[in-house]
Scaffold this motif. Structure first.
Motif, PDB file in Angstrom:
ATOM      1  N   GLY A   1       0.807  -1.211   0.000  1.00 14.16           N
ATOM      2  CA  GLY A   1       0.000   0.000   0.000  1.00 14.16           C
ATOM      3  C   GLY A   1       0.837   1.256   0.000  1.00 14.16           C
ATOM      4  O   GLY A   1       0.490   2.243  -0.640  1.00 14.16           O
ATOM      5  N   LEU A   2       1.960   1.205   0.719  1.00 20.39           N
ATOM      6  CA  LEU A   2       2.835   2.371   0.804  1.00 20.39           C
ATOM      7  C   LEU A   2       3.368   2.785  -0.556  1.00 20.39           C
ATOM      8  O   LEU A   2       3.460   3.971  -0.877  1.00 20.39           O
ATOM      9  CB  LEU A   2       4.008   2.072   1.739  1.00 20.39           C
ATOM     10  CG  LEU A   2       3.658   1.860   3.215  1.00 20.39           C
ATOM     11  CD1 LEU A   2       4.890   1.396   3.976  1.00 20.39           C
ATOM     12  CD2 LEU A   2       3.110   3.135   3.822  1.00 20.39           C
ATOM     13  N   VAL A   3       3.744   1.797  -1.360  1.00 22.19           N
ATOM     14  CA  VAL A   3       4.296   2.085  -2.688  1.00 22.19           C
ATOM     15  C   VAL A   3       3.178   2.304  -3.707  1.00 22.19           C
ATOM     16  O   VAL A   3       3.226   3.228  -4.519  1.00 22.19           O
ATOM     17  CB  VAL A   3       5.222   0.948  -3.154  1.00 22.19           C
ATOM     18  CG1 VAL A   3       5.704   1.187  -4.590  1.00 22.19           C
ATOM     19  CG2 VAL A   3       6.422   0.826  -2.217  1.00 22.19           C
ATOM     20  N   ALA A   4       2.161   1.451  -3.656  1.00 19.48           N
ATOM     21  CA  ALA A   4       1.133   1.472  -4.694  1.00 19.48           C
ATOM     22  C   ALA A   4       0.170   2.644  -4.572  1.00 19.48           C
ATOM     23  O   ALA A   4      -0.166   3.279  -5.582  1.00 19.48           O
ATOM     24  CB  ALA A   4       0.349   0.162  -4.672  1.00 19.48           C
ATOM     25  N   VAL A  14      -0.830  13.323   6.481  1.00 20.56           N
ATOM     26  CA  VAL A  14      -0.307  11.961   6.541  1.00 20.56           C
ATOM     27  C   VAL A  14       1.135  11.919   6.047  1.00 20.56           C
ATOM     28  O   VAL A  14       2.003  11.287   6.663  1.00 20.56           O
ATOM     29  CB  VAL A  14      -1.186  11.004   5.717  1.00 20.56           C
ATOM     30  CG1 VAL A  14      -0.543   9.621   5.636  1.00 20.56           C
ATOM     31  CG2 VAL A  14      -2.569  10.886   6.346  1.00 20.56           C
ATOM     32  N   GLY A  15       1.416  12.589   4.933  1.00 23.66           N
ATOM     33  CA  GLY A  15       2.769  12.580   4.385  1.00 23.66           C
ATOM     34  C   GLY A  15       3.791  13.152   5.346  1.00 23.66           C
ATOM     35  O   GLY A  15       4.848  12.559   5.585  1.00 23.66           O
ATOM     36  N   VAL A  16       3.495  14.300   5.933  1.00 23.85           N
ATOM     37  CA  VAL A  16       4.425  14.924   6.878  1.00 23.85           C
ATOM     38  C   VAL A  16       4.591  14.051   8.116  1.00 23.85           C
ATOM     39  O   VAL A  16       5.709  13.847   8.615  1.00 23.85           O
ATOM     40  CB  VAL A  16       3.930  16.330   7.272  1.00 23.85           C
ATOM     41  CG1 VAL A  16       4.775  16.895   8.415  1.00 23.85           C
ATOM     42  CG2 VAL A  16       3.979  17.266   6.074  1.00 23.85           C
ATOM     43  N   GLY A  17       3.486  13.532   8.629  1.00 24.32           N
ATOM     44  CA  GLY A  17       3.555  12.693   9.820  1.00 24.32           C
ATOM     45  C   GLY A  17       4.395  11.446   9.603  1.00 24.32           C
ATOM     46  O   GLY A  17       5.189  11.044  10.471  1.00 24.32           O
ATOM     47  N   VAL A  18       4.234  10.817   8.449  1.00 25.81           N
ATOM     48  CA  VAL A  18       4.998   9.608   8.132  1.00 25.81           C
ATOM     49  C   VAL A  18       6.496   9.912   8.063  1.00 25.81           C
ATOM     50  O   VAL A  18       7.322   9.186   8.624  1.00 25.81           O
ATOM     51  CB  VAL A  18       4.510   9.007   6.794  1.00 25.81           C
ATOM     52  CG1 VAL A  18       5.505   7.990   6.260  1.00 25.81           C
ATOM     53  CG2 VAL A  18       3.142   8.355   6.996  1.00 25.81           C
ATOM     54  N   SER A  28       9.572   6.557   1.602  1.00 22.89           N
ATOM     55  CA  SER A  28       9.226   6.782   0.196  1.00 22.89           C
ATOM     56  C   SER A  28       7.754   7.129   0.036  1.00 22.89           C
ATOM     57  O   SER A  28       7.393   8.009  -0.760  1.00 22.89           O
ATOM     58  CB  SER A  28       9.563   5.540  -0.630  1.00 22.89           C
ATOM     59  OG  SER A  28      10.935   5.238  -0.554  1.00 22.89           O
ATOM     60  N   ALA A  29       6.903   6.449   0.791  1.00 24.85           N
ATOM     61  CA  ALA A  29       5.472   6.716   0.694  1.00 24.85           C
ATOM     62  C   ALA A  29       5.135   8.113   1.199  1.00 24.85           C
ATOM     63  O   ALA A  29       4.309   8.813   0.613  1.00 24.85           O
ATOM     64  CB  ALA A  29       4.685   5.674   1.487  1.00 24.85           C
ATOM     65  N   GLY A  30       5.772   8.523   2.289  1.00 23.65           N
ATOM     66  CA  GLY A  30       5.539   9.859   2.807  1.00 23.65           C
ATOM     67  C   GLY A  30       5.915  10.937   1.798  1.00 23.65           C
ATOM     68  O   GLY A  30       5.194  11.911   1.596  1.00 23.65           O
ATOM     69  N   VAL A  31       7.064  10.755   1.161  1.00 23.37           N
ATOM     70  CA  VAL A  31       7.513  11.705   0.139  1.00 23.37           C
ATOM     71  C   VAL A  31       6.567  11.707  -1.056  1.00 23.37           C
ATOM     72  O   VAL A  31       6.196  12.767  -1.583  1.00 23.37           O
ATOM     73  CB  VAL A  31       8.946  11.361  -0.313  1.00 23.37           C
ATOM     74  CG1 VAL A  31       9.355  12.220  -1.512  1.00 23.37           C
ATOM     75  CG2 VAL A  31       9.922  11.540   0.823  1.00 23.37           C
ATOM     76  N   LEU A  38       3.414  11.030  -1.126  1.00 21.42           N
ATOM     77  CA  LEU A  38       2.147  11.680  -0.812  1.00 21.42           C
ATOM     78  C   LEU A  38       2.238  13.201  -0.947  1.00 21.42           C
ATOM     79  O   LEU A  38       1.240  13.871  -1.243  1.00 21.42           O
ATOM     80  CB  LEU A  38       1.720  11.320   0.621  1.00 21.42           C
ATOM     81  CG  LEU A  38       1.131   9.920   0.823  1.00 21.42           C
ATOM     82  CD1 LEU A  38       0.966   9.629   2.294  1.00 21.42           C
ATOM     83  CD2 LEU A  38      -0.195   9.783   0.095  1.00 21.42           C
ATOM     84  N   LEU A  39       3.432  13.740  -0.745  1.00 24.99           N
ATOM     85  CA  LEU A  39       3.603  15.182  -0.817  1.00 24.99           C
ATOM     86  C   LEU A  39       3.956  15.686  -2.215  1.00 24.99           C
ATOM     87  O   LEU A  39       3.891  16.900  -2.467  1.00 24.99           O
ATOM     88  CB  LEU A  39       4.693  15.631   0.164  1.00 24.99           C
ATOM     89  CG  LEU A  39       4.416  15.354   1.646  1.00 24.99           C
ATOM     90  CD1 LEU A  39       5.600  15.818   2.489  1.00 24.99           C
ATOM     91  CD2 LEU A  39       3.147  16.051   2.098  1.00 24.99           C
ATOM     92  N   MET A  40       4.314  14.797  -3.122  1.00 25.06           N
ATOM     93  CA  MET A  40       4.746  15.197  -4.456  1.00 25.06           C
ATOM     94  C   MET A  40       3.686  15.994  -5.238  1.00 25.06           C
ATOM     95  O   MET A  40       4.023  16.984  -5.885  1.00 25.06           O
ATOM     96  CB  MET A  40       5.188  13.982  -5.260  1.00 25.06           C
ATOM     97  CG  MET A  40       6.519  13.381  -4.797  1.00 25.06           C
ATOM     98  SD  MET A  40       7.863  14.591  -4.798  1.00 25.06           S
ATOM     99  CE  MET A  40       8.036  14.860  -6.577  1.00 25.06           C
ATOM    100  N   PRO A  41       2.397  15.581  -5.200  1.00 21.66           N
ATOM    101  CA  PRO A  41       1.402  16.370  -5.948  1.00 21.66           C
ATOM    102  C   PRO A  41       1.322  17.819  -5.461  1.00 21.66           C
ATOM    103  O   PRO A  41       0.996  18.729  -6.235  1.00 21.66           O
ATOM    104  CB  PRO A  41       0.085  15.622  -5.671  1.00 21.66           C
ATOM    105  CG  PRO A  41       0.511  14.241  -5.344  1.00 21.66           C
ATOM    106  CD  PRO A  41       1.808  14.373  -4.624  1.00 21.66           C
ATOM    107  N   LEU A  42       1.625  18.047  -4.185  1.00 21.05           N
ATOM    108  CA  LEU A  42       1.574  19.400  -3.654  1.00 21.05           C
ATOM    109  C   LEU A  42       2.728  20.243  -4.187  1.00 21.05           C
ATOM    110  O   LEU A  42       2.582  21.437  -4.437  1.00 21.05           O
ATOM    111  CB  LEU A  42       1.642  19.348  -2.127  1.00 21.05           C
ATOM    112  CG  LEU A  42       0.533  18.523  -1.447  1.00 21.05           C
ATOM    113  CD1 LEU A  42       0.755  18.510   0.057  1.00 21.05           C
ATOM    114  CD2 LEU A  42      -0.832  19.098  -1.778  1.00 21.05           C
ATOM    115  N   VAL A  43       3.887  19.600  -4.390  1.00 24.09           N
ATOM    116  CA  VAL A  43       5.044  20.295  -4.937  1.00 24.09           C
ATOM    117  C   VAL A  43       4.788  20.700  -6.387  1.00 24.09           C
ATOM    118  O   VAL A  43       5.123  21.786  -6.834  1.00 24.09           O
ATOM    119  CB  VAL A  43       6.309  19.414  -4.853  1.00 24.09           C
ATOM    120  CG1 VAL A  43       7.490  20.110  -5.516  1.00 24.09           C
ATOM    121  CG2 VAL A  43       6.618  19.116  -3.392  1.00 24.09           C
ATOM    122  N   GLY A  44       4.151  19.743  -7.134  1.00 23.64           N
ATOM    123  CA  GLY A  44       3.856  20.030  -8.541  1.00 23.64           C
ATOM    124  C   GLY A  44       2.774  21.071  -8.691  1.00 23.64           C
ATOM    125  O   GLY A  44       2.709  21.769  -9.683  1.00 23.64           O
TER     126      GLY A  44
END
Length: 248
Positions: A28-31, A109-113, A237-240, A242-248
């Protein structure tokens, strides 16, 4: 969905299942972050259905490869499973709010992870004492995260003790199976398992099956330290991701 999108979806399934088979965690973390970008309708319901099938296969494979669980494992698995059920049930009244605040949830969730896992990647950092109380709290958090984003992994991976690689993989698979089943029951009584449809699910499943088979072969002789460290890297990796769409 375009041919490229389907190919990427199959690749995500392959990678996520391979990581799961090797480290005992990470499906789940990767997918979930990748599927959320390529086929958002598959998260969380259809992804949880695939997770149930994969974790069932992982439990059987684990038992057959030396990962038989005993009383000491049950001492932690039972309270963790109870916590998972409580956490998922507690999320039922919030399903509507979750659907309206996906971006906020992804950020929190991303920041917390990331904050939780970074210290555990430092050599010599002590792991939390994983008694029944700690693991039950982790179970509650896993249940909440399962409903929010099909991500039960972080709390369980960071607290579940590891004494043997095969038992570690099997124990986590049991907990992920419980989390996925509990979340599916909550979703079934709310908006439904797949309100957005199943487009792309077949291709994704082909990638998952191929990846799991490859991972089982690759991970047979890996030492416990590599397995546990790898599982923590999947959390980061999953935490990062989750935050990628916000960076884009």
């Amino acid at each position: 969905m375009t041919a490229l999108g389907l190919a990427l979806l199959a690749g995500a399934g392959f990678l996520a299942a391979a990581v799961q088979a090797i480290t005992g965690a990470g499906f789940g973390l990767v997918a979930a972050p990748v599927v959320l970008l390529l086929a958002p309708a598959l998260v969380p319901g259809p992804l949880l259905v695939v997770t149930v099938a994969l974790m069932s296969l992982a439990v059987v494979t684990g038992y057959r490869s030396g990962g038989r669980l005993g009383r000491e494992d049950a001492r932690l698995l039972v309270p963790a499973s109870a916590g998972i059920v409580i956490g998922t049930a507690a999320m039922f009244p919030a399903l509507g709010w979750v659907g309206e605040h996906e971006s906020l949830i992804r950020t929190v969730v991303g920041v917390g992870v990331i904050v939780a896992v970074i210290p555990m990647l430092v050599p010599g950092f002590p792991a939390p004492a994983a008694g029944p109380v700690v693991i039950s709290v982790a179970g509650v958090l896993a249940g909440v995260l399962t409903v929010l984003a099909a991500l039960p992994g972080p709390p369980l991976i960071l607290t579940y003790p590891a004494t043997n690689a095969a038992r570690y993989r099997t124990g986590l698979a049991v907990l992920f199976l419980v989390a996925s089943l509990a979340a599916l029951m909550v979703l079934a009584t709310g908006p439904g398992v797949a309100p957005g449809g199943w487009e792309g699910a077949g291709v994704f499943c082909v990638g998952v099956l191929a990846g799991f088979c490859a991972g089982v072969v690759a991970g047979r002789r890996l030492p416990l330290a590599v397995v546990t460290y790898g599982s923590r890297l999947t959390v980061l990796s999953a935490g990062v991701a989750l935050l990628m769409p916000l960076v884009g």
